[in-house]
Design a protein around this motif. Structure first.
Motif, mmCIF file in Angstrom:
data_model
loop_
_atom_site.group_PDB
_atom_site.id
_atom_site.type_symbol
_atom_site.label_atom_id
_atom_site.label_comp_id
_atom_site.label_asym_id
_atom_site.label_seq_id
_atom_site.Cartn_x
_atom_site.Cartn_y
_atom_site.Cartn_z
ATOM 1 N N ASP A 211 0.842 -1.184 0.000
ATOM 2 C CA ASP A 211 0.000 0.000 0.000
ATOM 3 C C ASP A 211 0.883 1.242 0.000
ATOM 4 O OD1 ASP A 211 -2.299 1.546 0.112
ATOM 5 O OD2 ASP A 211 -2.758 1.099 2.210
ATOM 6 N N ALA A 212 0.284 2.366 -0.315
ATOM 7 C CA ALA A 212 0.964 3.657 -0.258
ATOM 8 C C ALA A 212 -0.051 4.704 0.173
ATOM 9 C CB ALA A 212 1.552 4.014 -1.614
ATOM 10 N N LYS A 213 0.423 5.666 0.964
ATOM 11 C CA LYS A 213 -0.445 6.743 1.429
ATOM 12 C C LYS A 213 0.341 8.048 1.402
ATOM 13 C CE LYS A 213 -3.007 3.911 4.727
ATOM 14 N NZ LYS A 213 -3.559 3.801 6.062
ATOM 15 N N TRP A 214 -0.355 9.135 1.056
ATOM 16 C CA TRP A 214 0.209 10.481 1.170
ATOM 17 C C TRP A 214 -0.303 11.048 2.491
ATOM 18 C CZ3 TRP A 214 3.779 12.393 -2.081
ATOM 19 C CH2 TRP A 214 3.909 11.797 -3.342
ATOM 20 N N LEU A 215 0.605 11.320 3.425
ATOM 21 C CA LEU A 215 0.197 11.760 4.757
ATOM 22 C C LEU A 215 0.989 12.982 5.223
ATOM 23 C CD1 LEU A 215 0.039 8.295 6.561
ATOM 24 C CD2 LEU A 215 -1.896 9.623 5.697
ATOM 25 N N THR A 216 0.350 13.784 6.063
ATOM 26 C CA THR A 216 1.052 14.885 6.714
ATOM 27 C C THR A 216 1.912 14.295 7.844
ATOM 28 O OG1 THR A 216 -0.825 15.215 8.191
ATOM 29 C CG2 THR A 216 -0.742 16.608 6.206
ATOM 30 N N ILE A 217 2.857 15.074 8.309
ATOM 31 C CA ILE A 217 3.786 14.586 9.332
ATOM 32 C C ILE A 217 3.047 14.093 10.576
ATOM 33 C CG2 ILE A 217 5.617 15.298 10.939
ATOM 34 C CD1 ILE A 217 6.702 17.088 8.681
ATOM 35 N N ASP A 218 2.023 14.811 11.024
ATOM 36 C CA ASP A 218 1.316 14.389 12.235
ATOM 37 C C ASP A 218 0.598 13.057 12.036
ATOM 38 O OD1 ASP A 218 -0.350 15.936 10.497
ATOM 39 O OD2 ASP A 218 -1.850 16.105 12.084
ATOM 40 N N LYS A 219 0.049 12.804 10.861
ATOM 41 C CA LYS A 219 -0.645 11.533 10.585
ATOM 42 C C LYS A 219 0.345 10.379 10.408
ATOM 43 C CE LYS A 219 -5.053 12.950 9.802
ATOM 44 N NZ LYS A 219 -5.384 13.785 10.931
ATOM 45 N N MET A 220 1.561 10.688 9.984
ATOM 46 C CA MET A 220 2.573 9.645 9.777
ATOM 47 C C MET A 220 2.913 8.935 11.088
ATOM 48 S SD MET A 220 4.931 11.827 7.152
ATOM 49 C CE MET A 220 6.320 10.748 7.111
ATOM 50 N N GLN A 221 2.797 9.645 12.197
ATOM 51 C CA GLN A 221 3.136 9.077 13.505
ATOM 52 C C GLN A 221 2.251 7.879 13.847
ATOM 53 O OE1 GLN A 221 5.778 10.370 14.978
ATOM 54 N NE2 GLN A 221 5.910 12.108 13.598
ATOM 55 N N ASN A 222 1.056 7.803 13.256
ATOM 56 C CA ASN A 222 0.103 6.729 13.568
ATOM 57 C C ASN A 222 0.420 5.397 12.884
ATOM 58 O OD1 ASN A 222 -1.355 8.628 15.045
ATOM 59 N ND2 ASN A 222 -2.585 9.189 13.279
ATOM 60 N N LEU A 223 1.317 5.415 11.901
ATOM 61 C CA LEU A 223 1.659 4.178 11.189
ATOM 62 C C LEU A 223 2.669 3.358 11.982
ATOM 63 C CD1 LEU A 223 2.111 5.513 7.546
ATOM 64 C CD2 LEU A 223 0.073 4.468 8.542
ATOM 65 N N ARG A 224 2.691 2.055 11.718
ATOM 66 C CA ARG A 224 3.697 1.163 12.310
ATOM 67 C C ARG A 224 4.900 1.119 11.368
ATOM 68 N NH1 ARG A 224 1.646 -3.955 12.211
ATOM 69 N NH2 ARG A 224 3.464 -4.677 13.346
ATOM 70 N N TRP A 225 5.945 1.870 11.680
ATOM 71 C CA TRP A 225 7.122 2.025 10.835
ATOM 72 C C TRP A 225 8.192 0.987 11.164
ATOM 73 C CZ3 TRP A 225 7.705 5.714 7.006
ATOM 74 C CH2 TRP A 225 6.704 6.678 6.932
ATOM 75 N N THR A 226 9.048 0.698 10.165
ATOM 76 C CA THR A 226 10.265 -0.052 10.473
ATOM 77 C C THR A 226 11.069 0.824 11.431
ATOM 78 O OG1 THR A 226 11.573 0.903 8.677
ATOM 79 C CG2 THR A 226 10.332 -1.120 8.161
ATOM 80 N N GLU A 227 11.899 0.210 12.247
ATOM 81 C CA GLU A 227 12.630 0.972 13.266
ATOM 82 C C GLU A 227 13.555 2.020 12.652
ATOM 83 O OE1 GLU A 227 12.172 1.091 16.583
ATOM 84 O OE2 GLU A 227 10.475 -0.226 16.167
ATOM 85 N N ALA A 228 14.259 1.667 11.595
ATOM 86 C CA ALA A 228 15.180 2.631 10.975
ATOM 87 C C ALA A 228 14.415 3.806 10.395
ATOM 88 C CB ALA A 228 16.021 1.939 9.906
ATOM 89 N N ASP A 229 13.317 3.541 9.690
ATOM 90 C CA ASP A 229 12.545 4.628 9.087
ATOM 91 C C ASP A 229 11.877 5.500 10.158
ATOM 92 O OD1 ASP A 229 12.044 4.304 5.809
ATOM 93 O OD2 ASP A 229 12.735 2.497 6.813
ATOM 94 N N ARG A 230 11.473 4.905 11.275
ATOM 95 C CA ARG A 230 10.887 5.693 12.365
ATOM 96 C C ARG A 230 11.886 6.760 12.837
ATOM 97 N NH1 ARG A 230 6.857 6.223 15.165
ATOM 98 N NH2 ARG A 230 5.748 4.333 14.652
ATOM 99 N N LYS A 231 13.162 6.401 12.870
ATOM 100 C CA LYS A 231 14.192 7.368 13.282
ATOM 101 C C LYS A 231 14.243 8.566 12.332
ATOM 102 C CE LYS A 231 17.287 3.989 15.457
ATOM 103 N NZ LYS A 231 18.622 3.364 15.386
ATOM 104 N N LEU A 232 13.921 8.333 11.058
ATOM 105 C CA LEU A 232 13.965 9.411 10.065
ATOM 106 C C LEU A 232 12.853 10.438 10.269
ATOM 107 C CD1 LEU A 232 14.732 7.463 6.778
ATOM 108 C CD2 LEU A 232 16.311 8.857 8.129
ATOM 109 N N LEU A 233 11.754 10.017 10.873
ATOM 110 C CA LEU A 233 10.635 10.940 11.070
ATOM 111 C C LEU A 233 11.058 12.176 11.855
ATOM 112 C CD1 LEU A 233 7.663 8.515 11.881
ATOM 113 C CD2 LEU A 233 8.267 9.542 9.685
#
Length: 128
Positions: A103-125
């Motif tokens: 899947d793919a989604k276009w999200l604002t930064i605040d909405k991105m926090q709600n996703l379950r990210w890989t650990e490395a990519d979470r650090k990039l937020l």
């Protein structure tokens, strides 16, 4: 000793929204169906820009314009380590396809926090 990979990812922005992609199901629980910024491994003899353009073309059949480097994070997974370098990118004119993602989604930064990210990519937020 664990294998180490240099990986690049595209933080693709359109206005206030960023492209988030969901990984395919995998036997590795720490990455299966989690969210990430699209990209992949840098091959021998490639620079980061070449690798990113190639990976997005292979995974999404999309041409991207690679801009400034946002930053680099290191992460140790159970069976390998990565150095993940993120670049701010702009998507091409055509629509992308999802060959390597659920899947793919276009999200604002605040909405991105709600996703379950890989650990490395979470650090990039934190760099956005």
């Amino acid at each position: 000793m664990k294998r180490h990979y240099n990986v690049v990812c595209a933080v693709i922005r359109d206005g206030e929204k960023y492209l988030c992609t969901q990984r395919l199901r995998s036997h590795r629980k720490y990455e299966s169906e989690l969210w990430e910024f699209p990209g992949g491994k840098v091959k021998e003899g490639e620079n980061d820009y070449e690798a990113l353009i190639r990976e997005i073309k292979e995974e999404m059949d999309w041409d991207v314009y690679v801009g400034q480097k946002l930053g680099t994070v290191e992460h140790e997974y159970p069976d390998f380590t990565i150095t993940l370098t993120a670049f701010l990118c702009k998507g091409g004119d055509a629509d992308f396809k999802l060959f390597n993602h659920l899947d793919a989604k276009w999200l604002t930064i605040d909405k991105m926090q709600n996703l379950r990210w890989t650990e490395a990519d979470r650090k990039l937020l934190t760099l956005l």
